[in-house]
Design an enzyme around this catalytic site. Sequence first.
Site, PDB file in Angstrom:
ATOM      1  N   SER A 182       0.846  -1.181   0.000  1.00 57.02           N
ATOM      2  CA  SER A 182       0.000   0.000   0.000  1.00 57.02           C
ATOM      3  C   SER A 182       0.884   1.233   0.000  1.00 57.02           C
ATOM      4  O   SER A 182       2.053   1.181   0.415  1.00 57.02           O
ATOM      5  CB  SER A 182      -0.895   0.024   1.242  1.00 57.02           C
ATOM      6  N   TYR A 195      -2.812  -1.252  10.188  1.00 54.18           N
ATOM      7  CA  TYR A 195      -2.734  -1.450   8.738  1.00 54.18           C
ATOM      8  C   TYR A 195      -1.368  -1.026   8.204  1.00 54.18           C
ATOM      9  O   TYR A 195      -0.694  -1.802   7.523  1.00 54.18           O
ATOM     10  CB  TYR A 195      -3.844  -0.668   8.034  1.00 54.18           C
TER      11      TYR A 195
END
Length: 334
Positions: A182, A195
């Site tokens: 990401s 995350y």
Amino acid sequence: MPENYKLNRRNLMLGAGVIAATLTTKLAYASDDTAANPIDLTGVSILITGCSSGFGRLGAEHYARLGAKVFATMRNLPRSEATELETLAATENLDISVLEIDVTLDDQIEAGVAQALEATGGTLDVLINNAGMAISGPIEAQDMAATQRIFDTNVFGAHRMTRAVLPPMRAAGRGQIFNVTSQLGRVIVPGFGQYSPTKFALEAMSEQLAYEVASHGIEVTIIQPGGYPTKIWTNQITPTSELKSRLPDDILTAYPQLTAGMGTEGNGGGDSDPMDIPHAIAKTIAMPIGSRPLRIALHPVARPQEMINTVSAKTQLAVLGNSPFGPSIKAVLD
């Protein structure tokens, strides 16, 4: 199978430098399968995790339409998403096999990879570690149950899958592993829970792996999406709501701006096209061995991680480029 798969990266490591850095931006989000410049993945076997939706589902269809033999895996079979994909494959005559793999379960990984290898005669060209999840909230709010749950999927799941496919890849002297991280694996946004830590961990694990397997003819590419409109924004609602229900009031009131929206759907992704990710992966698979980049930043507008990628590569080369690890470092980064 494409002719470039007959090459062995060991023959390239000490030759011409890899052009990864210059290709990163060019590959960022350009479409690959235009009529003027089609990609042909005929004969390439690809196993993808997390194919019930998002990048995994889109990728399974895309690579199969380009001629690849696709193993689309997802958990909790039977499910409607699997039936829909199988129906699509039958309708369009696409070579897609749906397999059950929950990346947190060793027995399903062993069985699923074994099925894929049996179908290909014992080889696997590409693994795409796409399965992932999100749980929002401040770090103090992340209890060990939530922390273990997200690390088990986002980090340990990719590790389990990678270890399962490396023996046949090493035996064949070739292979490609894509790990979907990401933008938040390089840049920190408060309130995204564990995350970012999981994606930072996957970034580090992927880069270390790339250096270690280069001499075996195996390449690793890290896909770094920015915000895209996939189901990750809705799928995080349930685990985040469950976490929030376990939190004491003092934590909820200590971080009001970060806990108020826990368990609600985020608005990330905007109107960007999730097909950017399958397009870039397909283009990378079709590239000659030895020229595939370590990292690809993907978003039509915001790619702040590119600056960090550049500094990171320069630092690695400066620190280890002339060490005994130099040849593998340079093969991946130079």
